[in-house]
Design an enzyme around this catalytic site. Structure first.
Site, PDB file in Angstrom:
ATOM      1  N   GLU A 141     -15.868  -4.065   2.278  1.00 28.03           N
ATOM      2  CA  GLU A 141     -14.639  -3.270   2.274  1.00 28.03           C
ATOM      3  C   GLU A 141     -14.620  -2.253   1.135  1.00 28.03           C
ATOM      4  OE1 GLU A 141     -11.514  -5.901   4.699  1.00 28.03           O
ATOM      5  OE2 GLU A 141     -11.843  -6.603   2.657  1.00 28.03           O
ATOM      6  N   HIS A 197      -5.575 -10.767   1.419  1.00 27.28           N
ATOM      7  CA  HIS A 197      -5.099 -11.200   2.733  1.00 27.28           C
ATOM      8  C   HIS A 197      -3.920 -12.146   2.515  1.00 27.28           C
ATOM      9  CE1 HIS A 197      -9.531 -10.634   4.261  1.00 27.28           C
ATOM     10  NE2 HIS A 197      -8.958  -9.496   3.894  1.00 27.28           N
ATOM     11  N   TYR A 214      12.662  -3.674  -6.980  1.00 27.48           N
ATOM     12  CA  TYR A 214      11.350  -3.902  -7.575  1.00 27.48           C
ATOM     13  C   TYR A 214      10.230  -3.348  -6.711  1.00 27.48           C
ATOM     14  CZ  TYR A 214      14.387  -6.831 -10.268  1.00 27.48           C
ATOM     15  OH  TYR A 214      15.431  -7.258 -11.038  1.00 27.48           O
TER      16      TYR A 214
END
Length: 222
Positions: free
Chosen positions: A79, A100, A125
């Site tokens: 990735e 994930h 936030y």
């Protein structure tokens, strides 16, 4: 690793290892999922393919050029193009984190809240620490089209949600990237908990106040 060897390791690599252990301890990196990287000059140093983020070693990380050319160390995560695309978008980015994490991954399997952000402005936030989080269309992990989608987004953002996959954040420090991805997980958890219930989101004036104060981006009505 001896004390002498540790002294030769770049501080950002040590921070990366500590961040991996922290995220794994929070339960946000199941198995060998997720990957982290830091940019040191013209080099990207990242967690190796198949690595458990709880067990990274600062002197056993993958090193690649910004163009993706392998330099040394173990094989890098497939990735890598995601990290490369985030660094290319933002010259100030020092670290990229991809997880994930369960709630964010679950939310990535649903329809996005809006075109500019998969997540709604559910807490101050999220807006102040992350900003808008656009959804990137699905592609198989490691497919270069994911990076191309990131390159092609005409939006300001520090984080994205990969469809049917999970979150990705960039920061001007390792801590900023870590804080952002934790915030995305918490916001996703709230969205899923509140599903089908009437929900108050932040108003446009409230969002604009936060983005002005904290330097994040969120598309609002003028």
């Amino acid at each position: 690793m001896s004390t002498t060897e540790l002294d030769l390791v770049h501080p950002l690599c040590i921070e990366l290892v500590q961040a991996g252990a922290h995220l794994a301890a929070l339960g946000l990196s199941p198995g060998s999922s997720g990957n982290l990287s830091v940019r040191i000059g013209d080099t990207i140093v990242m967690s190796p393919t198949g690595a458990d983020l709880a067990s990274l070693e600062a002197d056993k990380l993958s090193r690649l050029t910004l163009a993706g050319e392998f330099l040394d160390g173990p094989k890098a995560s497939k990735e890598f193009p995601l990290h490369q695309a985030m660094y290319a978008r933002d010259p100030s980015a020092v670290s990229v984190v991809h997880l994930h994490s369960p709630h964010a991954a679950a939310l990535s399997c649903t329809e996005p809240w809006a075109a500019h952000s998969a997540l709604p402005p559910i807490t101050p936030y999220l807006v102040m620490r992350v900003g808008q989080v656009p959804l990137i269309p699905y592609a198989a992990p490691g497919n270069v089209s994911q990076g191309e989608h990131i390159d092609g987004l005409d939006l300001d953002f520090r984080a994205i949600l990969l469809q049917n996959h999970g979150p990705l954040t960039a920061g001007t420090s390792v801590q900023q990237a870590v804080d952002a991805i934790i915030e995305i997980e918490e916001a996703a958890k709230l969205v899923l908990l509140l599903q089908d219930r009437p929900t108050r989101l932040l108003t446009d004036p409230e969002i604009r106040e936060l983005t002005r104060t904290y330097g994040t981006s969120w598309a609002t009505a003028v």
